[in-house]
Design a protein around this motif. Sequence first.
Motif, PDB file in Angstrom:
ATOM      1  N   LEU A   1       0.779  -1.069   0.033  1.00  0.00           N
ATOM      2  CA  LEU A   1      -0.032  -0.045  -0.017  1.00  0.00           C
ATOM      3  C   LEU A   1       1.018   1.027  -0.103  1.00  0.00           C
ATOM      4  CD1 LEU A   1      -2.981   0.693   0.124  1.00  0.00           C
ATOM      5  CD2 LEU A   1      -2.914   1.026   2.546  1.00  0.00           C
ATOM      6  N   SER A   2       0.816   2.041  -0.921  1.00  0.00           N
ATOM      7  CA  SER A   2       1.859   3.093  -1.162  1.00  0.00           C
ATOM      8  C   SER A   2       1.091   4.361  -0.489  1.00  0.00           C
ATOM      9  CB  SER A   2       2.006   3.354  -2.657  1.00  0.00           C
ATOM     10  OG  SER A   2       0.856   3.618  -3.336  1.00  0.00           O
ATOM     11  N   PRO A   3       1.696   5.313  -0.303  1.00  0.00           N
ATOM     12  CA  PRO A   3       1.268   6.623   0.245  1.00  0.00           C
ATOM     13  C   PRO A   3       0.158   7.259  -0.862  1.00  0.00           C
ATOM     14  CG  PRO A   3       3.580   6.838   0.578  1.00  0.00           C
ATOM     15  CD  PRO A   3       3.130   5.747  -0.240  1.00  0.00           C
ATOM     16  N   GLU A   4       0.126   7.018  -2.102  1.00  0.00           N
ATOM     17  CA  GLU A   4      -0.732   7.326  -2.909  1.00  0.00           C
ATOM     18  C   GLU A   4      -1.985   6.555  -2.722  1.00  0.00           C
ATOM     19  OE1 GLU A   4       3.412   8.804  -4.029  1.00  0.00           O
ATOM     20  OE2 GLU A   4       2.543   6.555  -3.917  1.00  0.00           O
ATOM     21  N   ASP A   5      -1.821   5.248  -2.658  1.00  0.00           N
ATOM     22  CA  ASP A   5      -2.905   4.388  -2.263  1.00  0.00           C
ATOM     23  C   ASP A   5      -3.767   4.862  -1.182  1.00  0.00           C
ATOM     24  OD1 ASP A   5      -2.118   2.714  -4.645  1.00  0.00           O
ATOM     25  OD2 ASP A   5      -1.301   1.555  -3.120  1.00  0.00           O
ATOM     26  N   LEU A   6      -3.311   5.129  -0.082  1.00  0.00           N
ATOM     27  CA  LEU A   6      -3.723   5.678   1.405  1.00  0.00           C
ATOM     28  C   LEU A   6      -4.599   7.088   0.923  1.00  0.00           C
ATOM     29  CD1 LEU A   6      -4.393   5.072   4.050  1.00  0.00           C
ATOM     30  CD2 LEU A   6      -2.086   5.968   4.783  1.00  0.00           C
ATOM     31  N   ASP A   7      -3.913   7.879   0.300  1.00  0.00           N
ATOM     32  CA  ASP A   7      -4.650   9.273  -0.209  1.00  0.00           C
ATOM     33  C   ASP A   7      -5.668   9.076  -0.979  1.00  0.00           C
ATOM     34  OD1 ASP A   7      -4.394  12.009  -0.026  1.00  0.00           O
ATOM     35  OD2 ASP A   7      -4.208  11.910  -2.058  1.00  0.00           O
ATOM     36  N   LYS A   8      -5.706   8.102  -1.820  1.00  0.00           N
ATOM     37  CA  LYS A   8      -6.756   7.851  -2.904  1.00  0.00           C
ATOM     38  C   LYS A   8      -8.027   7.221  -1.935  1.00  0.00           C
ATOM     39  CE  LYS A   8      -8.296   5.581  -6.887  1.00  0.00           C
ATOM     40  NZ  LYS A   8      -7.893   4.545  -7.984  1.00  0.00           N
ATOM     41  N   ILE A   9      -7.676   6.306  -1.010  1.00  0.00           N
ATOM     42  CA  ILE A   9      -8.735   5.753  -0.296  1.00  0.00           C
ATOM     43  C   ILE A   9      -9.330   6.820   0.769  1.00  0.00           C
ATOM     44  CG2 ILE A   9      -9.059   4.199   1.989  1.00  0.00           C
ATOM     45  CD1 ILE A   9      -6.852   2.435   0.701  1.00  0.00           C
ATOM     46  N   LEU A  10      -8.638   7.571   1.344  1.00  0.00           N
ATOM     47  CA  LEU A  10      -9.068   8.815   2.242  1.00  0.00           C
ATOM     48  C   LEU A  10      -9.972   9.806   1.465  1.00  0.00           C
ATOM     49  CD1 LEU A  10      -6.072   8.966   4.613  1.00  0.00           C
ATOM     50  CD2 LEU A  10      -8.410   7.964   5.268  1.00  0.00           C
ATOM     51  N   THR A  11      -9.342  10.333   0.225  1.00  0.00           N
ATOM     52  CA  THR A  11     -10.011  11.143  -0.348  1.00  0.00           C
ATOM     53  C   THR A  11     -11.384  10.546  -1.118  1.00  0.00           C
ATOM     54  OG1 THR A  11      -8.817  11.045  -2.478  1.00  0.00           O
ATOM     55  CG2 THR A  11      -8.096  12.411  -0.824  1.00  0.00           C
ATOM     56  N   THR A  12     -11.474   9.232  -1.579  1.00  0.00           N
ATOM     57  CA  THR A  12     -12.458   8.668  -2.303  1.00  0.00           C
ATOM     58  C   THR A  12     -13.633   8.214  -1.150  1.00  0.00           C
ATOM     59  OG1 THR A  12     -11.012   7.718  -3.883  1.00  0.00           O
ATOM     60  CG2 THR A  12     -13.196   6.738  -3.997  1.00  0.00           C
ATOM     61  N   SER A  13     -13.422   7.911  -0.088  1.00  0.00           N
ATOM     62  CA  SER A  13     -14.198   7.234   1.034  1.00  0.00           C
ATOM     63  C   SER A  13     -15.508   8.188   1.092  1.00  0.00           C
ATOM     64  CB  SER A  13     -13.756   6.865   2.412  1.00  0.00           C
ATOM     65  OG  SER A  13     -12.940   8.210   2.871  1.00  0.00           O
ATOM     66  N   PRO A  14     -15.462   9.371   1.195  1.00  0.00           N
ATOM     67  CA  PRO A  14     -16.663  10.149   1.499  1.00  0.00           C
ATOM     68  C   PRO A  14     -17.545  10.204   0.511  1.00  0.00           C
ATOM     69  CG  PRO A  14     -14.936  11.565   2.172  1.00  0.00           C
ATOM     70  CD  PRO A  14     -14.145  10.151   1.400  1.00  0.00           C
ATOM     71  N   LYS A  15     -17.068   9.920  -0.862  1.00  0.00           N
ATOM     72  CA  LYS A  15     -18.109   9.874  -1.993  1.00  0.00           C
ATOM     73  C   LYS A  15     -18.905   8.930  -1.905  1.00  0.00           C
ATOM     74  CE  LYS A  15     -17.370   8.265  -7.004  1.00  0.00           C
ATOM     75  NZ  LYS A  15     -16.153   8.294  -7.824  1.00  0.00           N
ATOM     76  N   TYR A  16     -18.416   7.467  -0.967  1.00  0.00           N
ATOM     77  CA  TYR A  16     -19.392   6.552  -0.679  1.00  0.00           C
ATOM     78  C   TYR A  16     -19.902   6.636   0.678  1.00  0.00           C
ATOM     79  CZ  TYR A  16     -17.466   5.024  -5.061  1.00  0.00           C
ATOM     80  OH  TYR A  16     -17.159   4.756  -6.621  1.00  0.00           O
ATOM     81  N   GLY A  17     -20.142   7.613   1.275  1.00  0.00           N
ATOM     82  CA  GLY A  17     -20.636   7.740   2.608  1.00  0.00           C
ATOM     83  C   GLY A  17     -19.731   7.168   3.560  1.00  0.00           C
ATOM     84  N   ILE A  18     -18.578   6.882   3.382  1.00  0.00           N
ATOM     85  CA  ILE A  18     -17.564   6.193   4.441  1.00  0.00           C
ATOM     86  C   ILE A  18     -16.588   7.174   5.197  1.00  0.00           C
ATOM     87  CG2 ILE A  18     -15.909   4.480   4.952  1.00  0.00           C
ATOM     88  CD1 ILE A  18     -16.947   2.992   2.154  1.00  0.00           C
ATOM     89  N   GLU A  19     -16.482   7.202   6.288  1.00  0.00           N
ATOM     90  CA  GLU A  19     -15.990   8.066   7.233  1.00  0.00           C
ATOM     91  C   GLU A  19     -14.769   7.197   7.882  1.00  0.00           C
ATOM     92  OE1 GLU A  19     -15.969  11.063  11.037  1.00  0.00           O
ATOM     93  OE2 GLU A  19     -17.679   9.720  10.620  1.00  0.00           O
TER      94      GLU A  19
END
Length: 163
Positions: free
Chosen positions: A137-155
């Motif tokens: 899991l790269s820093p870019e992967d983690l950033d993508k997870i954190l920035t994408t999660s609100p789009k799906y109602g995930i906090e």
Amino acid sequence: MTIHQNGLFVQPDQGRSYYFGQDLYTFKAIGEETGEAYALCEVIVAPGGGTPPHRHSRENESFYIQDGEIEFQLDDRTLVATPGTFLHSPKGQLHRFTNMTSLPAKLLVWVTPAGFEKFIAEVGKAVNGQITSAPPLSPEDLDKILTTSPKYGIEIIPPPPGQ
């Protein structure tokens, strides 16, 4: 995978598979196949793998442990789940799971209504062909997870500073 008008039949080792962190998520049913009623996936949780504390604002999430041992947090309770254990986390509840052992664990995750599978498909790494081990899991992967999660109602609840 074979879809029939009267149901869904998915053989072992079939389904849409994604690495999400260290863990392998294989969807046996997705919203497109269930009238958006639910999604069902099998998760192989690597030693030390699992999820950070998080909440879903749209879905209820249920877990059935098939193999191994998983530590769950449901709000302020910490529970150890072994094969045959069922847990339910209603939408809005803070929860997480972690494999604290040195062996992989396997569980079924049932999400109602469907939608969570779209998040995993967007942020996970699709498995095309033979399943090997999870890419790091790269820093870019983690950033993508954190920035994408609100789009799906995930906090996702970040760890306290210094951890």
